[in-house]
Design a protein around this motif. Structure first.
Motif, PDB file in Angstrom:
ATOM      1  N   GLY A  67       3.950  17.888  -4.863  1.00 10.80           N
ATOM      2  CA  GLY A  67       3.833  18.784  -6.000  1.00 10.80           C
ATOM      3  C   GLY A  67       5.093  18.964  -6.817  1.00 10.80           C
ATOM      4  N   VAL A  68       6.225  18.419  -6.355  1.00  7.99           N
ATOM      5  CA  VAL A  68       7.473  18.566  -7.102  1.00  7.99           C
ATOM      6  C   VAL A  68       7.356  17.841  -8.445  1.00  7.99           C
ATOM      7  N   ASP A  69       7.875  18.462  -9.479  1.00  5.26           N
ATOM      8  CA  ASP A  69       7.871  17.883 -10.825  1.00  5.26           C
ATOM      9  C   ASP A  69       8.351  16.437 -10.781  1.00  5.26           C
ATOM     10  N   ARG A  70       7.544  15.511 -11.308  1.00  8.46           N
ATOM     11  CA  ARG A  70       7.870  14.076 -11.232  1.00  8.46           C
ATOM     12  C   ARG A  70       9.150  13.717 -11.989  1.00  8.46           C
TER      13      ARG A  70
ATOM     14  N   ARG B 100       1.486  25.582  -6.174  1.00  6.14           N
ATOM     15  CA  ARG B 100       2.165  24.475  -6.859  1.00  6.14           C
ATOM     16  C   ARG B 100       2.924  24.989  -8.083  1.00  6.14           C
ATOM     17  N   GLU B 101       2.288  25.861  -8.847  1.00  8.38           N
ATOM     18  CA  GLU B 101       2.906  26.379 -10.067  1.00  8.38           C
ATOM     19  C   GLU B 101       4.107  27.261  -9.766  1.00  8.38           C
TER      20      GLU B 101
ATOM     21  N   GLN C  46       6.014  24.941  -5.576  1.00 10.82           N
ATOM     22  CA  GLN C  46       6.205  23.528  -5.268  1.00 10.82           C
ATOM     23  C   GLN C  46       6.823  22.729  -6.405  1.00 10.82           C
ATOM     24  N   ARG C  47       6.400  22.958  -7.626  1.00 10.40           N
ATOM     25  CA  ARG C  47       6.851  22.118  -8.737  1.00 10.40           C
ATOM     26  C   ARG C  47       8.355  22.216  -8.969  1.00 10.40           C
ATOM     27  N   HIS C  48       8.971  23.330  -8.544  1.00  8.02           N
ATOM     28  CA  HIS C  48      10.390  23.533  -8.805  1.00  8.02           C
ATOM     29  C   HIS C  48      11.285  22.643  -7.948  1.00  8.02           C
TER      30      HIS C  48
END
Length: 489
Positions: free
Chosen positions: A264-267, A446-447, A450-452
């Motif tokens: 989920g980490v920002d690609r 995720r928001e 995880q995305r961070h």
């Protein structure tokens, strides 16, 4: 930006090599021939030598000094690179390679000793590991607290003193809840035989239900379940027991929590220092909230009950409510990874105290089994029956993960905070979970987490998601409400 761009290009290559080293570890636990351990130790040592040389390359210091940037992401990248460079530079290259070699071989020795229930067979190599890790800790601490220096590898910014205060607040209420629950009539236990192939099929189905992307992952079996990798290649393992399908199901959900974080980490952060979970405490918050607050909650277990009946037929549990109680049954046991939510943290606190004593030289490796057995009987009220149910049950110390264990309980504390915030933010969350739809829960995580990736410091991640500083209070409130309800207290 030239210095920054050169530094990031160099870092991406370093991160790629670290992923290759991680894949060697995954292979060792899942597919490597048993007698290949000495060669694999040499391979891991060689890879660590290459990685250490890159992490301490003098050009990194020059690039850091010359880099000029002000964007939030770029500032965070430099912060993490600087932190890694400063820590790696304190550890001699020869020591880093030797730790990699010895811990790779120790992993195989631990597995053999565990199978044979023979701590004495494992003790010599564990003495080597402990000696090397003490040396590394002393180098990292530079005269400060050695255990805190080790802890900083897994939970940057945390100290043993502050964690002890948090854990001391947890212990009395956990002990009281455990005593009250074990004095009450227990729900029926799951009984019968459950085909292991059907367990693995169901485990993969559940992994997908929790959003695990199998096009960038896989599920295999290992002695000790784990998650490996980040970005586009994140693999998990689980284990099966013919008479305990919950072991497989909840090990899988737990590891999916870890894997979902990495997927989920920002690609945009792929193969950079920000492209992975920020700490093991935050990582564990994801695995524990997936496994427990979601996976063992009344809503989701109602759906899981139907999936279990489809997979195994009638297995003797009358209805969804009885199944919910069965999933959350509190009973005596030795194994941390199989422990219920009430007792799990007591297992962790035992390990936290023992490894702190070991690193401080208050006890030595030869004292460890006796110290474990004494503490376990004092905390749980019955003796350890064999080494594989005691001091040999966890792989962590064999691979040098000192400072790792407390992040399990810290992750539970974080999960309690996140669960409270998530339920406040997501309307009718339980309605969706009752249909086996975890999307609302996993999207929120995720928001907000995880995305961070590594963009924010660990505590800041939790504070931003929850709107307040982390505290043990939500976890304790959740546990007491849940288990007093199940046990009619």
């Amino acid at each position: 930006m030239a210095a920054y761009d050169d530094l990031m290009a160099f870092q991406r290559e370093t991160q790629a090599l670290a992923q290759v080293a991680g894949r060697l570890g995954w292979d060792q636990e899942t597919m490597m021939p048993r007698d290949a351990a000495p060669q694999r130790g040499a391979e891991m040592a060689a890879m660590e030598g290459v990685l250490h040389a890159r992490r301490t390359d003098p050009r990194v210091a020059d690039w850091l000094a010359a880099a000029e940037t002000s964007g939030e992401v770029e500032v965070a990248q430099l912060r993490e690179i600087r932190r890694s460079y400063e820590r790696a530079s304190k550890v001699p290259a020869k020591l880093a390679s030797e730790i990699a070699r010895v811990t790779s071989e120790a992993q195989g020795a631990w597995a053999a000793a565990r199978e044979a229930d023979d701590f004495a067979a494992f003790a010599p190599v564990l003495r080597e590991v402990v000696s090397l890790k003490r040396e590394e800790g002393a180098a990292l601490s530079a005269g400060g607290d050695v255990y805190d220096a080790m802890l900083d590898d897994y939970e940057p910014g945390a100290t043993a003193v502050e964690l002890s205060a948090m854990f001391d607040a947890l212990r009395p209420r956990l002990v009281a809840l455990r005593a009250a629950v074990l004095d009450a009539p227990a729900p029926p236990a799951l009984q019968g035989r459950f085909d292991e192939g059907a367990q693995m099929k169901l485990a993969r189905q559940i992994a997908k239900a929790f959003g695990y992307d199998m096009s960038m992952g896989r599920v295999d079996k290992a002695v000790h379940p784990f998650s490996s990798g980040s970005g586009l290649d994140v693999r998990i393992t689980t284990r099966t027991s013919e008479d305990d399908p919950f072991n497989c199901i909840y090990s899988t959900i737990h590891e999916v929590g870890h894997a979902a974080y990495e997927q989920g980490v920002d690609r945009r952060y792929l193969l950079t220092p920000l492209g992975q979970g920020v700490s093991m405490g935050v990582h564990e918050s994801q695995s524990r909230i997936y496994e427990n607050q979601i996976g063992r909650g009344r809503a989701f277990t109602g759906w899981l009950y139907g999936q279990m009946r489809d997979a195994f037929g009638d297995f003797g549990i009358a209805d969804e409510e009885a199944f919910y109680a069965c999933v959350n049954r509190v009973e005596n046991g030795f194994i941390r990874t199989e422990a219920d939510e009430v007792q799990y943290n007591l297992h962790v606190l035992l390990r936290f105290d023992l490894e702190r004593a070991l690193i401080a030289r208050d006890i030595e490796v030869d004292d460890l089994e006796a110290a474990w057995n004494e503490r376990f009987e004092a905390d749980f009220g019955y003796p350890v029956d064999r080494a594989s149910n005691g001091v040999l049950q966890d792989v962590h110390w064999s691979v040098g993960l000192f400072g790792y264990f407390p992040t399990y309980t810290l992750g539970n504390v974080y999960a309690g905070c996140l669960n409270e915030a998530m339920h406040a933010a997501v309307p009718d969350l339980n309605g969706a979970l009752a249909q086996g739809d975890t999307t609302a829960a996993t999207d929120w995580l995720r928001e907000n987490v995880q995305r961070h990736g590594g963009l924010y410091a660990p505590r800041e991640v939790i504070e931003r998601a929850c709107g307040q500083a982390p505290s043990e209070a939500p976890l304790l409130g959740y546990l007491e409400e849940k288990f007093r309800g199940i046990y009619g207290l």
